[in-house]
Design a protein around this motif. Sequence first.
Motif, PDB file in Angstrom:
ATOM      1  N   LEU A  32      -7.195  14.925 -24.471  1.00 10.81           N
ATOM      2  CA  LEU A  32      -7.681  14.224 -25.660  1.00 10.81           C
ATOM      3  C   LEU A  32      -7.150  14.914 -26.905  1.00 10.81           C
ATOM      4  O   LEU A  32      -7.311  16.121 -27.082  1.00 10.81           O
ATOM      5  CB  LEU A  32      -9.208  14.205 -25.669  1.00 10.81           C
ATOM      6  CG  LEU A  32      -9.870  13.495 -24.487  1.00 10.81           C
ATOM      7  CD1 LEU A  32     -11.396  13.618 -24.585  1.00 10.81           C
ATOM      8  CD2 LEU A  32      -9.451  12.030 -24.411  1.00 10.81           C
ATOM      9  N   SER A  33      -6.516  14.129 -27.759  1.00 18.69           N
ATOM     10  CA  SER A  33      -5.942  14.677 -28.987  1.00 18.69           C
ATOM     11  C   SER A  33      -6.350  13.808 -30.174  1.00 18.69           C
ATOM     12  O   SER A  33      -7.231  12.952 -30.054  1.00 18.69           O
ATOM     13  CB  SER A  33      -4.423  14.743 -28.834  1.00 18.69           C
ATOM     14  OG  SER A  33      -3.855  15.383 -29.952  1.00 18.69           O
ATOM     15  N   ASP A  34      -5.711  14.021 -31.311  1.00 17.29           N
ATOM     16  CA  ASP A  34      -6.072  13.247 -32.508  1.00 17.29           C
ATOM     17  C   ASP A  34      -5.156  12.047 -32.681  1.00 17.29           C
ATOM     18  O   ASP A  34      -5.033  11.490 -33.766  1.00 17.29           O
ATOM     19  CB  ASP A  34      -6.002  14.147 -33.755  1.00 17.29           C
ATOM     20  CG  ASP A  34      -4.599  14.664 -34.008  1.00 17.29           C
ATOM     21  OD1 ASP A  34      -3.747  14.578 -33.105  1.00 17.29           O
ATOM     22  OD2 ASP A  34      -4.347  15.166 -35.116  1.00 17.29           O
ATOM     23  N   GLY A  90       1.956  20.107 -34.568  1.00 17.67           N
ATOM     24  CA  GLY A  90       1.216  18.934 -35.025  1.00 17.67           C
ATOM     25  C   GLY A  90       0.302  19.221 -36.200  1.00 17.67           C
ATOM     26  O   GLY A  90       0.736  19.693 -37.247  1.00 17.67           O
ATOM     27  N   SER A  91      -0.966  18.984 -36.005  1.00 14.22           N
ATOM     28  CA  SER A  91      -1.930  19.046 -37.084  1.00 14.22           C
ATOM     29  C   SER A  91      -2.197  20.480 -37.558  1.00 14.22           C
ATOM     30  O   SER A  91      -1.817  21.442 -36.898  1.00 14.22           O
ATOM     31  CB  SER A  91      -3.240  18.420 -36.620  1.00 14.22           C
ATOM     32  OG  SER A  91      -3.717  19.146 -35.502  1.00 14.22           O
ATOM     33  N   GLU A  92      -2.879  20.586 -38.657  1.00 19.58           N
ATOM     34  CA  GLU A  92      -3.199  21.875 -39.265  1.00 19.58           C
ATOM     35  C   GLU A  92      -3.931  22.815 -38.307  1.00 19.58           C
ATOM     36  O   GLU A  92      -3.550  23.964 -38.124  1.00 19.58           O
ATOM     37  CB  GLU A  92      -4.054  21.613 -40.515  1.00 19.58           C
ATOM     38  CG  GLU A  92      -4.640  22.839 -41.185  1.00 19.58           C
ATOM     39  CD  GLU A  92      -3.568  23.679 -41.872  1.00 19.58           C
ATOM     40  OE1 GLU A  92      -3.886  24.803 -42.266  1.00 19.58           O
ATOM     41  OE2 GLU A  92      -2.416  23.207 -41.996  1.00 19.58           O
ATOM     42  N   GLY A  95      -0.470  23.234 -30.407  1.00 15.52           N
ATOM     43  CA  GLY A  95       0.649  22.924 -29.524  1.00 15.52           C
ATOM     44  C   GLY A  95       1.562  21.824 -30.028  1.00 15.52           C
ATOM     45  O   GLY A  95       2.779  21.908 -29.893  1.00 15.52           O
ATOM     46  N   GLY A  96       1.005  20.775 -30.619  1.00 14.90           N
ATOM     47  CA  GLY A  96       1.796  19.591 -30.919  1.00 14.90           C
ATOM     48  C   GLY A  96       2.147  18.884 -29.621  1.00 14.90           C
ATOM     49  O   GLY A  96       1.570  19.164 -28.567  1.00 14.90           O
ATOM     50  N   MET A  97       3.089  17.951 -29.687  1.00 15.05           N
ATOM     51  CA  MET A  97       3.436  17.154 -28.496  1.00 15.05           C
ATOM     52  C   MET A  97       4.223  17.946 -27.473  1.00 15.05           C
ATOM     53  O   MET A  97       4.160  17.682 -26.274  1.00 15.05           O
ATOM     54  CB  MET A  97       4.283  15.950 -28.903  1.00 15.05           C
ATOM     55  CG  MET A  97       3.527  14.693 -29.161  1.00 15.05           C
ATOM     56  SD  MET A  97       2.339  14.284 -27.916  1.00 15.05           S
ATOM     57  CE  MET A  97       0.893  14.257 -28.947  1.00 15.05           C
ATOM     58  N   THR A 126       3.995  20.961 -26.176  1.00 15.17           N
ATOM     59  CA  THR A 126       3.234  21.615 -25.104  1.00 15.17           C
ATOM     60  C   THR A 126       2.510  20.584 -24.226  1.00 15.17           C
ATOM     61  O   THR A 126       2.255  20.850 -23.051  1.00 15.17           O
ATOM     62  CB  THR A 126       2.227  22.606 -25.692  1.00 15.17           C
ATOM     63  OG1 THR A 126       1.442  21.924 -26.659  1.00 15.17           O
ATOM     64  CG2 THR A 126       2.921  23.782 -26.350  1.00 15.17           C
ATOM     65  N   LYS A 127       2.227  19.412 -24.780  1.00 19.28           N
ATOM     66  CA  LYS A 127       1.590  18.364 -23.971  1.00 19.28           C
ATOM     67  C   LYS A 127       2.584  17.799 -22.965  1.00 19.28           C
ATOM     68  O   LYS A 127       2.237  17.527 -21.809  1.00 19.28           O
ATOM     69  CB  LYS A 127       1.027  17.269 -24.878  1.00 19.28           C
ATOM     70  CG  LYS A 127      -0.185  17.782 -25.674  1.00 19.28           C
ATOM     71  CD  LYS A 127      -0.681  16.831 -26.717  1.00 19.28           C
ATOM     72  CE  LYS A 127      -1.862  17.407 -27.477  1.00 19.28           C
ATOM     73  NZ  LYS A 127      -1.662  18.770 -28.028  1.00 19.28           N
ATOM     74  N   LEU A 128       3.831  17.666 -23.414  1.00 22.10           N
ATOM     75  CA  LEU A 128       4.870  17.191 -22.482  1.00 22.10           C
ATOM     76  C   LEU A 128       5.126  18.227 -21.396  1.00 22.10           C
ATOM     77  O   LEU A 128       5.345  17.893 -20.231  1.00 22.10           O
ATOM     78  CB  LEU A 128       6.163  16.892 -23.239  1.00 22.10           C
ATOM     79  CG  LEU A 128       6.130  15.690 -24.174  1.00 22.10           C
ATOM     80  CD1 LEU A 128       7.483  15.528 -24.861  1.00 22.10           C
ATOM     81  CD2 LEU A 128       5.770  14.409 -23.432  1.00 22.10           C
TER      82      LEU A 128
END
Length: 259
Positions: free
Chosen positions: A169-171, A207-209, A213-215, A217-219
């Motif tokens: 779950l992310s923003d 990614g966000s403040e 990780g941003g995308m 690390t999700k990939l």
Amino acid sequence: ANRIVVKIGTSSLIYPDGKLNLKTIDQLAFVLSALCNQGKQVILVSSGAIGVGLNQLNLTERPTSISAQQALASIGQSKLIMIFNQRFEHYGQQIGQLLLTHDVFDYPKSRQNVLNTFEKLLQRNVIPIVNENDSVAVDELDHKTRFGDNDQLSAIVASRTNADLLIMLSDIDGFYNMNPLKSPDAALISEVDQITPATFEVAGGKGSEYGTGGMFTKLKAAERLMNENRQMVLANGREPKIIFDILAGIPVGTWFNPL
Ligand code: ADP
């Protein structure tokens, strides 16, 4: 899916102004408790310790020194788990806390011990709430003690506990063909069955403040799980009841399905 790992990012737990998003936390507790009542085994990986620590001390900027961040993690983690405990208790759900470092999984003995703990908790219908032990793991020893981020940690936990599915779950609603913050034309990709260097190109940087990780690390996490024939879904954590849709097969978010 019977054994599910849910990872929630800092950006879903903390508002941009630094305040805790109690609405999301409460709904998450409700949803995960309901899943346990349906006989599912659920593990929660939650970020947010440093963010909550900042809020506790009324700070707005993340300090640069590692020791200051570790102290904030210590302050924030205890507050965070207190709130989780309170909210889950409200729904009659027991939780247990596991703070992990990478070396726990590197050594067979500690690995087996922690896996035994997971099994015992899950057998007893308790939800393990996992976070990286940021107060102990040190940045300079990056590769040795740190997972780097909870995206990796959640993938490792899903893998080691033999989970069927990781719900991240992310923003953001899912994985887009371009960074949606920069390109208004970005389109959501509803299914990914292979991760190639081109996929990473689309991921962009941090990614966000408050997220880390941003995308990318999700990939990485998705890649690891797909290689093991496991599924991952990336979805928006603003309303954690989206987990019900995910498990009902309603098409939301981005599904990473092994070929
Ligand atoms: P979390 O705190 O939930 O782990 P992050 O802030 O680390 O979240 O990562 C999510 C962010 O990644 C999104 O808000 C978005 O700004 C950014 N991002 C970069 N490229 C993409 C993309 N191709 N698709 C979706 N999000 C992207």
